[in-house]
Design a protein around this motif. Structure first.
Motif, PDB file in Angstrom:
ATOM      1  N   UNK A  32      -6.441  25.565   9.837  1.00 36.85           N
ATOM      2  CA  UNK A  32      -5.175  26.261   9.663  1.00 36.85           C
ATOM      3  C   UNK A  32      -4.505  25.898   8.344  1.00 36.85           C
ATOM      4  N   UNK A  33      -4.884  24.770   7.769  1.00 38.40           N
ATOM      5  CA  UNK A  33      -4.236  24.341   6.538  1.00 38.40           C
ATOM      6  C   UNK A  33      -2.759  24.082   6.790  1.00 38.40           C
ATOM      7  N   UNK A  34      -1.908  24.550   5.875  1.00 39.35           N
ATOM      8  CA  UNK A  34      -0.459  24.431   6.041  1.00 39.35           C
ATOM      9  C   UNK A  34       0.022  25.626   6.855  1.00 39.35           C
ATOM     10  N   UNK A  35       0.558  25.365   8.038  1.00 34.31           N
ATOM     11  CA  UNK A  35       0.930  26.430   8.976  1.00 34.31           C
ATOM     12  C   UNK A  35       2.425  26.415   9.234  1.00 34.31           C
ATOM     13  N   UNK A  36       3.062  27.557   9.042  1.00 31.56           N
ATOM     14  CA  UNK A  36       4.450  27.728   9.471  1.00 31.56           C
ATOM     15  C   UNK A  36       4.482  28.853  10.484  1.00 31.56           C
ATOM     16  N   UNK A  37       5.504  28.837  11.365  1.00 34.77           N
ATOM     17  CA  UNK A  37       5.563  29.902  12.354  1.00 34.77           C
ATOM     18  C   UNK A  37       6.842  29.893  13.149  1.00 34.77           C
ATOM     19  N   UNK A  38       7.034  30.996  13.859  1.00 34.95           N
ATOM     20  CA  UNK A  38       8.198  31.129  14.734  1.00 34.95           C
ATOM     21  C   UNK A  38       7.840  32.056  15.872  1.00 34.95           C
ATOM     22  N   UNK A  39       8.349  31.739  17.067  1.00 33.43           N
ATOM     23  CA  UNK A  39       8.162  32.564  18.270  1.00 33.43           C
ATOM     24  C   UNK A  39       9.538  32.789  18.875  1.00 33.43           C
ATOM     25  N   UNK A  40       9.824  34.035  19.252  1.00 33.35           N
ATOM     26  CA  UNK A  40      11.120  34.357  19.848  1.00 33.35           C
ATOM     27  C   UNK A  40      10.939  35.270  21.048  1.00 33.35           C
ATOM     28  N   UNK A  41      11.943  35.304  21.882  1.00 29.99           N
ATOM     29  CA  UNK A  41      11.968  36.217  23.031  1.00 29.99           C
ATOM     30  C   UNK A  41      12.406  37.590  22.542  1.00 29.99           C
ATOM     31  N   UNK A  42      11.574  38.611  22.786  1.00 23.82           N
ATOM     32  CA  UNK A  42      11.877  39.947  22.268  1.00 23.82           C
ATOM     33  C   UNK A  42      13.143  40.527  22.868  1.00 23.82           C
ATOM     34  N   UNK A  43      13.444  40.180  24.110  1.00 27.70           N
ATOM     35  CA  UNK A  43      14.602  40.769  24.787  1.00 27.70           C
ATOM     36  C   UNK A  43      15.921  40.199  24.271  1.00 27.70           C
ATOM     37  N   UNK A  44      15.971  38.880  24.118  1.00 29.39           N
ATOM     38  CA  UNK A  44      17.230  38.230  23.751  1.00 29.39           C
ATOM     39  C   UNK A  44      17.291  37.814  22.285  1.00 29.39           C
ATOM     40  N   UNK A  45      16.136  37.727  21.642  1.00 27.60           N
ATOM     41  CA  UNK A  45      16.095  37.237  20.270  1.00 27.60           C
ATOM     42  C   UNK A  45      16.142  35.730  20.164  1.00 27.60           C
ATOM     43  N   UNK A  46      16.209  35.034  21.281  1.00 26.60           N
ATOM     44  CA  UNK A  46      16.292  33.572  21.255  1.00 26.60           C
ATOM     45  C   UNK A  46      15.015  32.971  20.678  1.00 26.60           C
ATOM     46  N   UNK A  47      15.168  32.034  19.754  1.00 29.31           N
ATOM     47  CA  UNK A  47      14.016  31.355  19.163  1.00 29.31           C
ATOM     48  C   UNK A  47      13.506  30.321  20.159  1.00 29.31           C
ATOM     49  N   UNK A  48      12.214  30.403  20.491  1.00 35.74           N
ATOM     50  CA  UNK A  48      11.616  29.537  21.501  1.00 35.74           C
ATOM     51  C   UNK A  48      10.781  28.417  20.895  1.00 35.74           C
ATOM     52  N   UNK A  49      10.271  28.654  19.698  1.00 41.89           N
ATOM     53  CA  UNK A  49       9.438  27.649  19.036  1.00 41.89           C
ATOM     54  C   UNK A  49       9.423  27.953  17.547  1.00 41.89           C
TER      55      UNK A  49
END
Length: 461
Positions: A84-101
Protein backbone atom coordinates in the motif's frame (compact mmCIF):
# COMPACT_ATOMS: atom_id res chain seq x y z
CA UNK A 1 6.20 8.50 -14.41
CA UNK A 2 4.03 6.74 -16.84
CA UNK A 3 0.35 6.06 -16.11
CA UNK A 4 -1.24 2.70 -16.50
CA UNK A 5 -3.76 2.63 -19.35
CA UNK A 6 -7.06 0.89 -18.82
CA UNK A 7 -8.52 -1.39 -21.44
CA UNK A 8 -12.16 -1.85 -22.34
CA UNK A 9 -13.10 -5.14 -20.77
CA UNK A 10 -15.20 -7.94 -22.19
CA UNK A 11 -16.24 -9.07 -18.72
CA UNK A 12 -19.95 -9.59 -18.31
CA UNK A 13 -21.41 -10.02 -14.86
CA UNK A 14 -24.57 -12.09 -14.83
CA UNK A 15 -27.01 -12.12 -11.98
CA UNK A 16 -25.36 -9.33 -9.98
CA UNK A 17 -27.74 -7.03 -8.17
CA UNK A 18 -26.33 -3.53 -7.98
CA UNK A 19 -27.16 -1.64 -4.81
CA UNK A 20 -26.88 2.10 -5.48
CA UNK A 21 -25.44 4.32 -2.78
CA UNK A 22 -28.59 6.29 -2.14
CA UNK A 23 -29.52 3.28 -0.06
CA UNK A 24 -31.73 1.55 -2.60
CA UNK A 25 -32.15 -1.88 -4.06
CA UNK A 26 -33.71 -2.40 -7.49
CA UNK A 27 -36.11 -5.29 -7.04
CA UNK A 28 -37.13 -6.78 -10.38
CA UNK A 29 -39.98 -9.24 -10.53
CA UNK A 30 -40.51 -11.30 -13.69
CA UNK A 31 -44.06 -12.32 -14.64
CA UNK A 32 -44.22 -15.28 -17.00
CA UNK A 33 -47.48 -16.16 -18.77
CA UNK A 34 -48.34 -18.22 -21.79
CA UNK A 35 -51.14 -19.87 -23.79
CA UNK A 36 -52.73 -23.20 -22.81
CA UNK A 37 -52.91 -26.27 -25.05
CA UNK A 38 -55.94 -28.57 -25.32
CA UNK A 39 -54.40 -31.15 -23.01
CA UNK A 40 -53.57 -28.44 -20.47
CA UNK A 41 -57.22 -27.46 -20.43
CA UNK A 42 -57.96 -30.77 -18.69
CA UNK A 43 -55.43 -30.03 -15.95
CA UNK A 44 -56.19 -28.16 -12.74
CA UNK A 45 -56.10 -24.40 -13.20
CA UNK A 46 -52.69 -22.81 -12.81
CA UNK A 47 -51.98 -20.91 -9.62
CA UNK A 48 -52.66 -17.20 -9.66
CA UNK A 49 -49.47 -15.44 -10.88
CA UNK A 50 -47.61 -13.33 -8.37
CA UNK A 51 -48.21 -9.63 -8.81
CA UNK A 52 -45.19 -7.78 -10.20
CA UNK A 53 -44.33 -4.48 -8.57
CA UNK A 54 -40.83 -3.42 -9.56
CA UNK A 55 -39.78 -0.58 -7.32
CA UNK A 56 -36.95 1.11 -5.51
CA UNK A 57 -37.04 -0.18 -1.96
CA UNK A 58 -35.11 1.92 0.56
CA UNK A 59 -32.94 0.27 3.15
CA UNK A 60 -34.50 0.66 6.55
CA UNK A 61 -33.10 3.08 9.08
CA UNK A 62 -32.47 0.13 11.35
CA UNK A 63 -29.37 -0.93 9.34
CA UNK A 64 -26.57 -0.74 11.92
CA UNK A 65 -23.88 1.89 11.55
CA UNK A 66 -20.33 0.49 11.70
CA UNK A 67 -18.40 1.74 14.69
CA UNK A 68 -14.99 3.39 14.46
CA UNK A 69 -13.56 0.62 16.62
CA UNK A 70 -15.12 -2.09 14.46
CA UNK A 71 -13.73 -0.53 11.29
CA UNK A 72 -10.28 -0.11 12.84
CA UNK A 73 -10.17 -3.79 13.77
CA UNK A 74 -11.47 -4.98 10.39
CA UNK A 75 -9.06 -2.82 8.39
CA UNK A 76 -5.98 -3.72 10.42
CA UNK A 77 -5.01 -6.71 8.29
CA UNK A 78 -5.34 -5.14 4.80
CA UNK A 79 -3.69 -1.95 6.07
CA UNK A 80 -0.64 -3.97 7.09
CA UNK A 81 0.15 -4.84 3.45
CA UNK A 82 3.44 -3.05 2.68
CA UNK A 83 2.44 -2.74 -1.00
CA UNK A 84 0.00 0.00 0.00
CA UNK A 85 2.95 2.32 0.49
CA UNK A 86 1.77 5.62 2.00
CA UNK A 87 -1.99 5.26 2.48
CA UNK A 88 -4.51 7.94 3.40
CA UNK A 89 -8.24 7.42 3.58
CA UNK A 90 -11.63 8.26 4.98
CA UNK A 91 -14.88 6.34 5.47
CA UNK A 92 -18.22 8.00 6.24
CA UNK A 93 -21.85 7.04 6.67
CA UNK A 94 -23.70 7.96 3.47
CA UNK A 95 -26.95 8.74 5.28
CA UNK A 96 -25.64 11.06 7.99
CA UNK A 97 -22.25 12.09 6.63
CA UNK A 98 -20.64 11.13 9.93
CA UNK A 99 -16.95 10.26 9.58
CA UNK A 100 -16.43 6.71 10.86
CA UNK A 101 -12.74 6.18 10.14
CA UNK A 102 -9.85 8.20 8.76
CA UNK A 103 -6.12 7.99 8.34
CA UNK A 104 -4.16 11.02 7.18
CA UNK A 105 -7.32 12.16 5.43
CA UNK A 106 -6.19 15.80 5.19
CA UNK A 107 -2.75 15.06 3.72
CA UNK A 108 -2.56 16.07 0.03
CA UNK A 109 -1.71 13.05 -2.12
CA UNK A 110 -1.35 12.28 -5.80
CA UNK A 111 -4.95 11.30 -6.71
CA UNK A 112 -4.53 10.03 -10.29
CA UNK A 113 -7.87 9.63 -12.07
CA UNK A 114 -10.01 9.91 -8.95
CA UNK A 115 -9.63 13.62 -9.79
CA UNK A 116 -12.29 12.95 -12.45
CA UNK A 117 -14.93 12.75 -9.71
CA UNK A 118 -14.35 16.46 -9.13
CA UNK A 119 -14.64 17.24 -12.84
CA UNK A 120 -17.86 15.23 -13.13
CA UNK A 121 -19.34 16.86 -10.04
CA UNK A 122 -18.56 20.39 -11.20
CA UNK A 123 -20.11 19.60 -14.59
CA UNK A 124 -23.28 18.19 -13.01
CA UNK A 125 -23.60 21.26 -10.79
CA UNK A 126 -22.94 23.75 -13.60
CA UNK A 127 -24.22 22.37 -16.89
CA UNK A 128 -27.45 20.85 -18.15
CA UNK A 129 -27.17 17.08 -18.39
CA UNK A 130 -28.43 17.32 -21.99
CA UNK A 131 -25.88 19.99 -22.98
CA UNK A 132 -24.14 19.39 -26.30
CA UNK A 133 -21.04 20.91 -27.88
CA UNK A 134 -21.25 22.35 -31.40
CA UNK A 135 -18.64 22.19 -34.16
CA UNK A 136 -19.24 24.55 -37.11
CA UNK A 137 -18.02 25.29 -40.61
CA UNK A 138 -18.14 28.91 -41.74
CA UNK A 139 -17.34 30.66 -44.99
CA UNK A 140 -14.28 32.89 -44.52
CA UNK A 141 -13.80 36.30 -46.15
CA UNK A 142 -14.25 35.41 -49.80
CA UNK A 143 -12.54 38.57 -51.03
CA UNK A 144 -9.24 37.49 -49.48
CA UNK A 145 -9.44 33.85 -50.54
CA UNK A 146 -12.47 32.69 -52.54
CA UNK A 147 -13.73 29.25 -51.53
CA UNK A 148 -11.98 29.21 -48.13
CA UNK A 149 -14.01 27.58 -45.34
CA UNK A 150 -13.05 27.31 -41.68
CA UNK A 151 -13.71 24.43 -39.30
CA UNK A 152 -14.51 26.14 -35.99
CA UNK A 153 -13.79 24.12 -32.85
CA UNK A 154 -16.27 24.48 -30.02
CA UNK A 155 -14.64 22.00 -27.63
CA UNK A 156 -15.88 18.63 -28.91
CA UNK A 157 -13.00 16.12 -28.99
CA UNK A 158 -15.21 13.28 -30.25
CA UNK A 159 -15.78 14.43 -33.86
CA UNK A 160 -15.09 11.44 -36.11
CA UNK A 161 -14.14 10.83 -39.71
CA UNK A 162 -15.72 7.38 -39.63
CA UNK A 163 -18.31 6.85 -42.37
CA UNK A 164 -22.00 7.07 -41.43
CA UNK A 165 -23.16 3.92 -39.65
CA UNK A 166 -19.64 2.80 -38.76
CA UNK A 167 -18.83 2.52 -35.07
CA UNK A 168 -16.37 4.90 -33.54
CA UNK A 169 -14.95 5.08 -30.02
CA UNK A 170 -17.65 7.44 -28.76
CA UNK A 171 -21.36 6.77 -28.94
CA UNK A 172 -23.36 9.28 -30.99
CA UNK A 173 -20.23 11.14 -32.06
CA UNK A 174 -20.63 13.94 -34.59
CA UNK A 175 -19.30 13.12 -38.09
CA UNK A 176 -17.11 14.93 -40.58
CA UNK A 177 -19.27 13.40 -43.30
CA UNK A 178 -22.32 15.25 -41.93
CA UNK A 179 -20.46 18.57 -42.02
CA UNK A 180 -19.32 17.93 -45.59
CA UNK A 181 -22.84 17.02 -46.71
CA UNK A 182 -24.23 20.23 -45.22
CA UNK A 183 -21.54 22.34 -46.90
CA UNK A 184 -22.23 20.74 -50.26
CA UNK A 185 -25.93 21.44 -49.94
CA UNK A 186 -25.19 25.16 -49.67
CA UNK A 187 -23.66 25.07 -53.14
CA UNK A 188 -20.38 26.54 -51.86
CA UNK A 189 -17.41 25.82 -54.12
CA UNK A 190 -14.72 24.98 -51.56
CA UNK A 191 -11.09 25.55 -52.50
CA UNK A 192 -9.34 25.38 -49.10
CA UNK A 193 -9.90 24.54 -45.43
CA UNK A 194 -8.53 26.15 -42.28
CA UNK A 195 -9.12 25.21 -38.62
CA UNK A 196 -10.05 27.73 -35.91
CA UNK A 197 -8.70 26.52 -32.56
CA UNK A 198 -9.04 29.86 -30.77
CA UNK A 199 -11.76 28.70 -28.34
CA UNK A 200 -9.08 27.08 -26.15
CA UNK A 201 -6.32 29.21 -24.68
CA UNK A 202 -3.00 28.44 -23.05
CA UNK A 203 -0.76 25.42 -23.62
CA UNK A 204 -2.04 22.19 -25.16
CA UNK A 205 -0.22 19.97 -22.64
CA UNK A 206 -0.49 20.31 -18.87
CA UNK A 207 2.44 20.46 -16.43
CA UNK A 208 3.32 16.99 -15.21
CA UNK A 209 2.20 15.19 -18.36
CA UNK A 210 4.70 12.84 -19.94
CA UNK A 211 4.89 13.51 -23.71
CA UNK A 212 5.48 9.78 -24.18
CA UNK A 213 1.88 9.25 -23.10
CA UNK A 214 0.72 10.62 -26.46
CA UNK A 215 2.24 7.63 -28.25
CA UNK A 216 1.08 5.46 -25.37
CA UNK A 217 -2.52 6.50 -25.95
CA UNK A 218 -3.28 8.16 -22.62
CA UNK A 219 -3.59 11.73 -23.86
CA UNK A 220 -3.40 14.04 -26.86
CA UNK A 221 -2.61 17.76 -27.05
CA UNK A 222 -5.82 19.52 -26.03
CA UNK A 223 -7.29 21.49 -28.93
CA UNK A 224 -10.81 22.86 -29.39
CA UNK A 225 -11.56 20.48 -32.24
CA UNK A 226 -10.11 16.98 -32.37
CA UNK A 227 -10.59 13.88 -34.44
CA UNK A 228 -11.60 10.86 -32.33
CA UNK A 229 -9.99 12.54 -29.28
CA UNK A 230 -6.70 12.23 -31.11
CA UNK A 231 -6.87 8.46 -31.58
CA UNK A 232 -4.97 7.39 -34.67
CA UNK A 233 -6.95 4.13 -34.84
CA UNK A 234 -10.37 5.24 -33.61
CA UNK A 235 -11.75 1.92 -32.39
CA UNK A 236 -8.53 0.27 -31.23
CA UNK A 237 -7.97 0.03 -27.48
CA UNK A 238 -4.21 0.38 -27.74
CA UNK A 239 -4.23 3.21 -30.27
CA UNK A 240 -1.65 5.95 -29.91
CA UNK A 241 -2.70 9.58 -30.19
CA UNK A 242 -1.91 12.25 -32.70
CA UNK A 243 0.32 15.26 -32.11
CA UNK A 244 -1.96 17.36 -34.37
CA UNK A 245 -5.61 16.44 -33.61
CA UNK A 246 -7.06 19.75 -34.86
CA UNK A 247 -5.21 19.62 -38.17
CA UNK A 248 -6.30 15.99 -38.51
CA UNK A 249 -9.93 17.12 -38.26
CA UNK A 250 -9.36 19.83 -40.86
CA UNK A 251 -7.64 17.41 -43.22
CA UNK A 252 -10.51 14.95 -42.88
CA UNK A 253 -12.98 17.70 -43.79
CA UNK A 254 -10.84 18.77 -46.75
CA UNK A 255 -10.70 15.19 -48.00
CA UNK A 256 -14.49 14.85 -47.67
CA UNK A 257 -14.93 18.09 -49.65
CA UNK A 258 -12.49 17.06 -52.36
CA UNK A 259 -9.75 19.62 -51.67
CA UNK A 260 -6.07 19.15 -50.86
CA UNK A 261 -5.71 18.01 -47.22
CA UNK A 262 -2.00 18.85 -47.25
CA UNK A 263 -2.89 22.53 -47.62
CA UNK A 264 -4.95 22.70 -44.41
CA UNK A 265 -3.67 25.27 -41.91
CA UNK A 266 -4.61 26.62 -38.48
CA UNK A 267 -6.56 29.86 -38.93
CA UNK A 268 -4.62 32.97 -37.88
CA UNK A 269 -7.41 34.11 -35.55
CA UNK A 270 -11.07 33.60 -34.61
CA UNK A 271 -13.16 32.94 -37.71
CA UNK A 272 -16.29 34.83 -38.61
CA UNK A 273 -18.58 34.42 -41.56
CA UNK A 274 -21.72 32.75 -42.74
CA UNK A 275 -22.37 29.40 -41.07
CA UNK A 276 -22.46 26.61 -43.63
CA UNK A 277 -22.71 23.57 -41.38
CA UNK A 278 -22.95 22.51 -37.74
CA UNK A 279 -22.91 19.22 -35.83
CA UNK A 280 -23.31 18.45 -32.14
CA UNK A 281 -21.75 16.08 -29.65
CA UNK A 282 -23.62 13.53 -27.57
CA UNK A 283 -25.38 14.91 -24.45
CA UNK A 284 -23.24 15.75 -21.43
CA UNK A 285 -24.50 12.84 -19.32
CA UNK A 286 -23.48 10.35 -22.00
CA UNK A 287 -20.05 11.92 -22.31
CA UNK A 288 -19.63 11.89 -18.53
CA UNK A 289 -20.50 8.21 -18.46
CA UNK A 290 -17.82 7.44 -21.04
CA UNK A 291 -15.34 9.65 -19.23
CA UNK A 292 -15.86 7.98 -15.87
CA UNK A 293 -16.12 4.38 -17.03
CA UNK A 294 -13.20 4.49 -19.47
CA UNK A 295 -11.26 7.02 -17.35
CA UNK A 296 -10.94 9.12 -20.50
CA UNK A 297 -8.38 11.88 -19.93
CA UNK A 298 -9.16 13.89 -23.08
CA UNK A 299 -12.89 13.87 -22.32
CA UNK A 300 -12.23 15.03 -18.75
CA UNK A 301 -10.13 17.98 -19.89
CA UNK A 302 -12.72 18.96 -22.53
CA UNK A 303 -15.66 18.81 -20.11
CA UNK A 304 -13.77 20.84 -17.51
CA UNK A 305 -13.30 23.51 -20.17
CA UNK A 306 -17.07 23.50 -20.73
CA UNK A 307 -17.45 24.31 -17.03
CA UNK A 308 -14.86 27.09 -17.40
CA UNK A 309 -16.67 28.62 -20.37
CA UNK A 310 -20.03 28.49 -18.58
CA UNK A 311 -18.61 30.26 -15.52
CA UNK A 312 -16.61 32.92 -17.37
CA UNK A 313 -13.22 31.44 -16.57
CA UNK A 314 -10.41 31.18 -19.14
CA UNK A 315 -10.92 28.11 -21.32
CA UNK A 316 -7.55 26.59 -20.49
CA UNK A 317 -5.97 24.13 -18.06
CA UNK A 318 -5.66 26.77 -15.36
CA UNK A 319 -9.10 28.25 -16.04
CA UNK A 320 -10.75 24.83 -15.92
CA UNK A 321 -9.10 24.00 -12.59
CA UNK A 322 -10.21 27.36 -11.18
CA UNK A 323 -13.78 26.79 -12.40
CA UNK A 324 -14.04 23.25 -11.01
CA UNK A 325 -12.51 24.25 -7.67
CA UNK A 326 -14.74 27.31 -7.29
CA UNK A 327 -17.90 25.38 -8.13
CA UNK A 328 -17.19 22.63 -5.63
CA UNK A 329 -16.24 25.14 -2.94
CA UNK A 330 -19.60 26.85 -3.46
CA UNK A 331 -21.24 23.44 -2.90
CA UNK A 332 -19.57 23.30 0.54
CA UNK A 333 -17.05 20.64 -0.42
CA UNK A 334 -13.78 20.94 1.50
CA UNK A 335 -11.12 21.79 -1.09
CA UNK A 336 -8.36 22.46 1.45
CA UNK A 337 -5.04 21.04 0.31
CA UNK A 338 -6.09 20.74 -3.33
CA UNK A 339 -3.34 21.62 -5.79
CA UNK A 340 -4.38 20.77 -9.34
CA UNK A 341 -2.90 21.54 -12.73
CA UNK A 342 -5.33 19.49 -14.82
CA UNK A 343 -8.85 18.06 -14.62
CA UNK A 344 -8.10 14.45 -15.47
CA UNK A 345 -5.61 13.50 -12.77
CA UNK A 346 -2.99 12.50 -15.34
CA UNK A 347 -0.46 15.01 -14.04
CA UNK A 348 2.03 13.84 -11.44
CA UNK A 349 1.81 17.35 -9.97
CA UNK A 350 -1.85 17.02 -8.87
CA UNK A 351 -2.63 16.75 -5.16
CA UNK A 352 -5.94 16.04 -3.39
CA UNK A 353 -6.95 14.83 0.05
CA UNK A 354 -9.07 11.82 0.91
CA UNK A 355 -11.37 14.26 2.70
CA UNK A 356 -12.14 16.11 -0.53
CA UNK A 357 -12.75 12.93 -2.51
CA UNK A 358 -14.97 11.41 0.19
CA UNK A 359 -16.96 14.62 0.58
CA UNK A 360 -17.65 14.75 -3.19
CA UNK A 361 -19.09 11.24 -3.11
CA UNK A 362 -20.86 11.96 0.17
CA UNK A 363 -22.60 15.01 -1.27
CA UNK A 364 -23.81 12.90 -4.20
CA UNK A 365 -25.23 10.33 -1.80
CA UNK A 366 -26.70 12.86 0.62
CA UNK A 367 -29.85 15.00 0.49
CA UNK A 368 -28.40 18.48 0.00
CA UNK A 369 -27.10 18.34 -3.59
CA UNK A 370 -29.69 16.56 -5.77
CA UNK A 371 -27.93 17.70 -8.95
CA UNK A 372 -24.95 15.58 -7.87
CA UNK A 373 -26.95 12.36 -7.50
CA UNK A 374 -26.13 11.11 -11.05
CA UNK A 375 -22.49 10.89 -10.01
CA UNK A 376 -23.32 7.63 -8.25
CA UNK A 377 -24.58 6.13 -11.49
CA UNK A 378 -21.40 7.21 -13.28
CA UNK A 379 -19.10 5.29 -10.92
CA UNK A 380 -17.81 1.97 -12.32
CA UNK A 381 -19.31 -1.15 -10.73
CA UNK A 382 -17.02 -3.66 -9.02
CA UNK A 383 -16.80 -6.74 -11.21
CA UNK A 384 -19.29 -5.26 -13.64
CA UNK A 385 -18.36 -2.15 -15.62
CA UNK A 386 -15.68 0.25 -16.75
CA UNK A 387 -12.30 0.22 -15.05
CA UNK A 388 -13.64 -2.05 -12.31
CA UNK A 389 -15.04 -4.69 -14.67
CA UNK A 390 -12.15 -7.08 -14.09
CA UNK A 391 -11.54 -6.22 -10.44
CA UNK A 392 -13.08 -7.58 -7.22
CA UNK A 393 -13.55 -10.97 -8.90
CA UNK A 394 -10.44 -12.72 -7.59
CA UNK A 395 -9.52 -13.76 -4.94
CA UNK A 396 -12.88 -15.18 -3.82
CA UNK A 397 -12.68 -13.14 -0.61
CA UNK A 398 -13.24 -9.99 -2.69
CA UNK A 399 -15.99 -11.42 -4.88
CA UNK A 400 -18.64 -10.51 -2.32
CA UNK A 401 -18.04 -6.87 -3.25
CA UNK A 402 -18.97 -7.39 -6.91
CA UNK A 403 -22.10 -5.41 -7.63
CA UNK A 404 -22.16 -3.86 -4.16
CA UNK A 405 -19.24 -1.48 -4.54
CA UNK A 406 -18.95 1.39 -7.01
CA UNK A 407 -15.85 3.57 -7.28
CA UNK A 408 -13.75 5.78 -9.49
CA UNK A 409 -10.33 4.32 -9.94
CA UNK A 410 -7.00 6.09 -10.14
CA UNK A 411 -3.71 4.63 -11.31
CA UNK A 412 -0.28 6.13 -12.01
CA UNK A 413 3.11 4.60 -11.45
CA UNK A 414 3.29 4.02 -7.69
CA UNK A 415 -0.20 5.47 -7.15
CA UNK A 416 -3.52 3.66 -6.67
CA UNK A 417 -6.74 5.30 -5.53
CA UNK A 418 -10.43 4.49 -5.12
CA UNK A 419 -13.31 6.81 -4.23
CA UNK A 420 -16.88 5.58 -4.09
CA UNK A 421 -19.68 3.87 -2.20
CA UNK A 422 -20.30 0.39 -0.83
CA UNK A 423 -23.11 -1.33 1.03
CA UNK A 424 -21.78 -3.36 3.94
CA UNK A 425 -23.11 -6.76 4.93
CA UNK A 426 -25.37 -5.14 7.51
CA UNK A 427 -27.12 -3.07 4.85
CA UNK A 428 -25.47 0.26 5.61
CA UNK A 429 -24.24 2.42 2.73
CA UNK A 430 -20.78 3.88 3.26
CA UNK A 431 -18.73 6.36 1.27
CA UNK A 432 -14.97 5.98 1.12
CA UNK A 433 -11.80 7.38 -0.39
CA UNK A 434 -8.41 5.67 -0.31
CA UNK A 435 -5.22 7.10 -1.85
CA UNK A 436 -2.02 5.08 -1.96
CA UNK A 437 1.25 6.71 -3.05
CA UNK A 438 4.68 5.06 -3.36
CA UNK A 439 2.90 1.75 -3.66
CA UNK A 440 4.59 -1.59 -4.23
CA UNK A 441 4.19 -3.84 -7.28
CA UNK A 442 0.89 -5.30 -6.04
CA UNK A 443 -0.44 -2.00 -4.74
CA UNK A 444 -3.60 -2.16 -6.80
CA UNK A 445 -4.48 -5.56 -5.37
CA UNK A 446 -3.77 -4.25 -1.88
CA UNK A 447 -6.11 -1.26 -2.21
CA UNK A 448 -8.84 -3.51 -3.64
CA UNK A 449 -8.51 -5.81 -0.63
CA UNK A 450 -8.83 -2.79 1.65
CA UNK A 451 -12.02 -1.60 -0.05
CA UNK A 452 -13.47 -5.12 -0.22
CA UNK A 453 -13.22 -5.36 3.57
CA UNK A 454 -15.93 -2.71 3.84
CA UNK A 455 -18.43 -4.98 2.12
CA UNK A 456 -17.67 -8.15 4.06
CA UNK A 457 -17.47 -6.64 7.52
CA UNK A 458 -20.43 -5.59 9.62
CA UNK A 459 -17.95 -3.73 11.83
CA UNK A 460 -20.54 -3.07 14.46
CA UNK A 461 -18.51 -3.35 17.61
Amino acid sequence: MRPTRWRRSTHIVIGVVVLIAVGAVIAVAALVTGGRTTSEAQSPPAPTPAAANPSVVPIGDEAPVPTPNGLTQALAVPLADPNLGALTGRIADADTGAVLWQQGADIPMQPASTNKTLTSSAALLTLDRDARVTTRVVAADQTAQPGLVVLVGGGDPTLSAAPPGQDTWYRDAARISDLADQVRRTGTKVTAVQVDTSFYGGPTMAPGWDPADIDGGDIAPMESVMLDAGRIQPTTVDSGRSLTPALDAGRALATALGVDPAAVRIAPGPASGKELAAVQSAPLIERLNEMMNDSDNVMAEAIAREVAAATQHPVSFAGAVEAVTARLTSANIDMAGATLVDSSGLSVDDRLTATTLDEVVGEAAGPDQPKLRPLLDLLPIAGGSGTLSNRFLDPPSERASAGWLRAKTGSLTGTNALAGVVTDSGGRVLTFAFISNNAGPTGRLAIDALAATLRSCGCGS
